[in-house]
Motif scaffolding. Structure first.
Motif, short mmCIF file in Angstrom:
data_model
loop_
_atom_site.label_atom_id
_atom_site.label_comp_id
_atom_site.label_asym_id
_atom_site.label_seq_id
_atom_site.Cartn_x
_atom_site.Cartn_y
_atom_site.Cartn_z
N GLU A 174 0.82 -1.21 0.00
CA GLU A 174 0.00 0.00 0.00
C GLU A 174 0.85 1.26 0.00
OE1 GLU A 174 -3.53 2.15 -0.15
OE2 GLU A 174 -3.16 0.00 -0.42
N SER A 175 1.96 1.24 0.73
CA SER A 175 2.85 2.40 0.78
C SER A 175 3.46 2.68 -0.60
CB SER A 175 3.97 2.16 1.80
OG SER A 175 4.80 3.30 1.92
N GLU A 176 3.80 1.62 -1.31
CA GLU A 176 4.36 1.81 -2.66
C GLU A 176 3.32 2.38 -3.61
OE1 GLU A 176 7.55 1.49 -4.03
OE2 GLU A 176 7.90 1.64 -1.88
N ARG A 177 2.06 2.04 -3.39
CA ARG A 177 1.00 2.61 -4.23
C ARG A 177 0.82 4.09 -3.95
NH1 ARG A 177 -2.10 -2.32 -4.06
NH2 ARG A 177 -3.00 -1.72 -2.06
N ARG A 178 0.86 4.44 -2.65
CA ARG A 178 0.56 5.83 -2.26
C ARG A 178 1.77 6.76 -2.40
NH1 ARG A 178 -3.25 5.58 3.20
NH2 ARG A 178 -4.63 3.88 2.53
N ALA A 179 2.92 6.30 -1.99
CA ALA A 179 4.11 7.16 -1.96
C ALA A 179 5.34 6.34 -2.34
CB ALA A 179 4.28 7.78 -0.58
N PRO A 180 5.49 6.02 -3.60
CA PRO A 180 6.60 5.15 -4.03
C PRO A 180 7.97 5.71 -3.62
CG PRO A 180 5.06 5.56 -5.83
CD PRO A 180 4.67 6.47 -4.71
N GLY A 181 8.79 4.83 -3.06
CA GLY A 181 10.16 5.21 -2.71
C GLY A 181 10.30 5.98 -1.41
N LYS A 182 9.19 6.32 -0.78
CA LYS A 182 9.26 7.09 0.47
C LYS A 182 9.17 6.16 1.68
CE LYS A 182 7.48 11.48 -1.32
NZ LYS A 182 6.47 12.55 -1.12
N PRO A 183 9.61 6.63 2.86
CA PRO A 183 9.50 5.79 4.05
C PRO A 183 8.05 5.39 4.33
CG PRO A 183 10.92 7.67 4.48
CD PRO A 183 10.29 7.91 3.15
N VAL A 184 7.87 4.18 4.80
CA VAL A 184 6.55 3.72 5.21
C VAL A 184 6.18 4.41 6.51
CG1 VAL A 184 5.19 1.71 5.86
CG2 VAL A 184 6.98 1.48 4.13
N TRP A 189 -8.39 13.83 13.54
CA TRP A 189 -7.72 12.55 13.26
C TRP A 189 -7.52 12.34 11.74
CZ3 TRP A 189 -9.80 7.03 14.90
CH2 TRP A 189 -8.71 6.14 14.94
N PRO A 190 -8.57 12.47 10.91
CA PRO A 190 -8.33 12.30 9.46
C PRO A 190 -7.42 13.39 8.88
CG PRO A 190 -10.61 12.95 9.90
CD PRO A 190 -10.01 12.60 11.21
N MET A 191 -7.47 14.60 9.45
CA MET A 191 -6.54 15.63 8.98
C MET A 191 -5.11 15.16 9.15
SD MET A 191 -4.23 18.04 10.31
CE MET A 191 -4.74 18.45 11.97
N ARG A 192 -4.81 14.55 10.30
CA ARG A 192 -3.44 14.09 10.58
C ARG A 192 -3.05 12.92 9.67
NH1 ARG A 192 -3.04 12.78 16.62
NH2 ARG A 192 -5.02 13.68 17.20
N TRP A 193 -4.02 12.05 9.37
CA TRP A 193 -3.71 10.96 8.43
C TRP A 193 -3.18 11.54 7.12
CZ3 TRP A 193 -9.10 8.19 8.99
CH2 TRP A 193 -9.12 7.46 10.19
N ALA A 194 -3.88 12.56 6.63
CA ALA A 194 -3.48 13.17 5.36
C ALA A 194 -2.17 13.92 5.50
CB ALA A 194 -4.59 14.11 4.87
N TYR A 195 -2.03 14.68 6.58
CA TYR A 195 -0.82 15.49 6.78
C TYR A 195 0.43 14.63 6.91
CZ TYR A 195 2.36 18.95 8.79
OH TYR A 195 3.43 19.77 9.03
N GLU A 196 0.35 13.54 7.65
CA GLU A 196 1.51 12.68 7.90
C GLU A 196 1.68 11.59 6.84
OE1 GLU A 196 3.58 13.46 10.07
OE2 GLU A 196 2.54 14.58 11.66
N GLY A 197 0.67 11.36 6.02
CA GLY A 197 0.76 10.28 5.04
C GLY A 197 0.74 8.91 5.69
N VAL A 198 -0.10 8.74 6.70
CA VAL A 198 -0.15 7.49 7.45
C VAL A 198 -0.74 6.37 6.59
CG1 VAL A 198 -1.10 6.33 9.48
CG2 VAL A 198 -0.40 8.75 9.62
N VAL A 199 -0.03 5.25 6.53
CA VAL A 199 -0.48 4.09 5.75
C VAL A 199 -1.13 3.03 6.63
CG1 VAL A 199 0.28 2.24 4.19
CG2 VAL A 199 1.30 4.51 4.00
N PHE A 200 -0.64 2.92 7.87
CA PHE A 200 -1.14 1.86 8.76
C PHE A 200 -1.37 2.43 10.16
CE2 PHE A 200 -0.37 -1.55 11.89
CZ PHE A 200 -1.22 -2.54 11.42
N GLU A 201 -2.58 2.28 10.65
CA GLU A 201 -2.88 2.65 12.04
C GLU A 201 -4.06 1.80 12.52
OE1 GLU A 201 -3.75 6.44 15.01
OE2 GLU A 201 -3.54 6.79 12.86
N PRO A 202 -3.86 1.02 13.58
CA PRO A 202 -4.96 0.23 14.10
C PRO A 202 -5.93 1.11 14.89
CG PRO A 202 -3.07 0.00 15.52
CD PRO A 202 -2.64 0.88 14.38
N SER A 203 -7.09 0.57 15.18
CA SER A 203 -8.06 1.32 15.98
C SER A 203 -8.79 0.36 16.90
CB SER A 203 -9.07 2.05 15.09
OG SER A 203 -9.77 1.13 14.28
#
Length: 580
Positions: free
Chosen positions: A24-34, A270-284
């Motif tokens: 999923e990280s490669e789909r969203r932000a190829p080459g960047k840290p997960v 919470w969703p603002m931070r997902w977008a700002y940080e580029g979060v790929v994985f977070e449990p709830s």
């Protein structure tokens, strides 16, 4: 960092999530840290249930690091959340702290006697220390620092500009069922209970919704510092925002493009931070994942900020033996620091690694901890000899090491129940404890107590903090003359057989063989006869013999395992107490 071959540990849940997250990280932000994330609210003691919020992404992040990938594990400290209520049972805190309700956690004084500058830092510090001991690598983000320094200013202005779109999403969940709001099966988390009573499905505040319209932003009052405020107007072009404090009556007009004393409400934050940080994985947690709650609603709102909802499991609750689901609003709830006083970091890591996130489990603070350690030691031996199952090997590996290396471990890991018995009997006398432990294996005696540490210290802490005083072992000073005189001939013979064999069998294995063998010999069988070779009455005879020894040694029906107890008491004293 070069990408290496996928881990061979493919049979456990951690590896499966790592596969998904990397893809999923490669789909969203190829080459960047997960990027994986956790969020913790330092509104009180951060308990062992909250730890699952950290350990789930930590284990996945660590697996990704093992594969040579760069990964960031963010922990957002929700320290700019409001102080919601005075938690029960916290030392140095009484109802006078209620005057601070509504202020940011970082504006509330720390409990009395604390060395930290505010409430949030006080409770954050204990968790940071525990995470270091557990080998958890993370990047901590203070939401107070983020909001008050203006880091999120563009996101706040964007949310205010698109407040109609946000309101439309939230409106889908505001309709209350007939008969009032449905009662939740579980209490919501601290972060869920933002600000004032709201009309959302979970009773969460989703923003100001009065005569002036809907606003997803709540200022902290410039006079009393509380968030009991109502936005009365907002002009998009100038960003002029007016608000009134419902607590102290203060009102002012500010320019939001230069104002940093407020925050987005939780369901938008919470969703603002997902977008700002580029979060790929977070449990709830299950509280966040029910229909209409934060994670579900956030999945729709995150698109307004140009982001995507993270993937991640819903995790189940963690309990304590004999206790209900943990809530940090109650006093006396065990924290990671409490657990690490009585168990090694590897054991605590293992508890979270071996269960899938959607499986609930309990952490033992009672006698079960001895059984847990027995299970761990058996697994350790199986891993060593190559007989463990692949999934168990994976969980063991994640417990004992991280991508950075092995966690410190006990050099001579003796059985926890034995160490606890020795600590109990010796009551803090380390010289005596060393003497006993060195006699457990006469051919390879313990040279110093440090060889048995830190496991010995954990077992001693368990005895001192979790075992009631009336259950502690106190060895008699003098023989029980009356009991000895009252014994029948068979009981006297059993004591004589034991005493005659003490010197020859003075080791843990030897004494085990001796005490179980005495009733066998008395009944005419060999001391090493197996249970299959013996009548059922032998077990009854053994129990009777053991009870007699406990009464003569510690004046009780039961106690620590007899071989350990005999070693602890010492041969000379045993002989005296048994009437020789």
């Amino acid at each position: 960092m070069p990408i290496v071959a996928q881990s061979t540990e493919t049979t456990d849940w951690v590896s499966r999530f790592a596969d998904e997250v990397i893809e999923e990280s490669e789909r969203r932000a190829p080459g960047k840290p997960v990027v994986v994330a956790s969020g913790l609210s330092p509104s009180g003691p951060i308990h062992l249930g909250n730890l699952r919020e950290v350990m789930t992404p930590h284990l996945v992040a660590d697996e990704i690091r093992r594969r040579g990938r760069e990964v960031r594990h963010l922990i957002s400290w929700d320290d700019y959340d409001r102080y919601r209520k005075v938690p029960a049972g916290i030392a140095g805190v009484d109802e006078s702290w209620a005057q601070h309700i509504g202020k940011p956690l970082t504006s509330v004084p720390a409990p009395q006697g604390s060395a930290f500058p505010n409430w949030a830092e006080h409770f954050k510090a204990a968790m940071v220390e525990s995470l270091a001991e557990l080998g958890v690598e993370f990047d901590g983000i203070s939401q107070t620092a983020q909001y008050t320094s203006g880091v999120y200013r563009e996101q706040i202005l964007h949310a205010m500009k698109h407040r109609g779109d946000i309101d439309a999403v939230l409106a889908q969940y505001r309709t209350k069922p007939k008969g009032g709001a449905k009662k939740l099966q579980k209490p919501v988390d601290e972060a869920e209970l933002e600000a004032a009573e709201g009309s959302g499905a979970a009773g969460e505040d989703d923003g100001s919704h009065g005569s002036a319209g809907y606003f997803p932003y709540k200022p902290y009052c410039g006079n009393c510092e509380k968030d009991l405020t109502t936005v009365t107007s907002y002009i998009d072009d100038t960003t002029e925002l007016s608000y009134t404090c419902n607590e102290c009556g203060f009102s002012e007009t500010v320019r939001l493009n230069e104002f940093n004393r407020g925050k987005l409400v939780w369901k938008v934050d919470w969703p603002m931070r997902w977008a700002y940080e580029g979060v790929v994985f977070e449990p709830s947690g299950v509280d966040h994942s029910s229909p209409g709650s934060s994670f579900q609603v956030g999945g729709q709102i995150v698109g307004i900020f140009g982001g995507k909802q993270p993937i991640g499991p819903m995790y189940a609750f963690v309990g304590i033996s004999g206790m209900a689901k943990m809530s940090s609003s109650r006093g006396g709830v065990p924290t990671p620091a409490d657990a690490l006083k009585i168990m090694e970091p590897q054991i605590l890591r293992w508890l979270y690694a071996r269960r899938r996130p959607n499986q609930s489990f309990k952490i033992a603070f009672d006698q079960e901890i001895q059984r847990l350690y027995d299970e761990w030691d058996k697994l350790d031996a199986k891993v060593e000899d190559g007989s463990a199952l692949p999934a168990d090997i994976a969980a063991h590996s994640r417990a004992v090491r991280t991508a950075a290396g092995e966690l410190p471990r006990t050099a001579r890991p003796m059985p926890y129940r034995t160490l606890a018995s020795v600590a109990d009997i010796t009551a803090g006398h380390q010289d005596q404890a060393l003497r006993i432990l060195s006699e457990l294996d006469p051919e390879n005696p313990l040279a110093t107590l440090d060889e048995a540490r830190p496991r010995y210290d954990k077992a001693e802490a368990w005895i001192n903090t979790q075992v009631p005083v009336d259950q502690r072992t106190i060895v008699r000073e003098e023989a029980d003359g009356e009991l000895l005189k009252s014994l029948d001939e068979a009981s006297q013979q059993s004591l004589r057989l034991l005493l005659d064999g003490l010197a020859e069998h003075w080791s843990l294995d030897g004494l085990t063989h001796l005490v179980y063998g005495v009733p066998k010999v008395q009944a005419g069988f060999a001391a090493d006869a197996t249970p299959k070779e013996l009548p059922a009455e032998i077990k009854t005879a053994q129990r009777t013999f053991f009870a007699l020894l406990y009464h003569l040694l510690v004046s009780r029906d039961t106690g620590p395992r007899l071989p350990t107890l005999l070693l602890a008491v010492g041969q000379e004293r045993v002989r005296r107490l048994l009437g020789e």
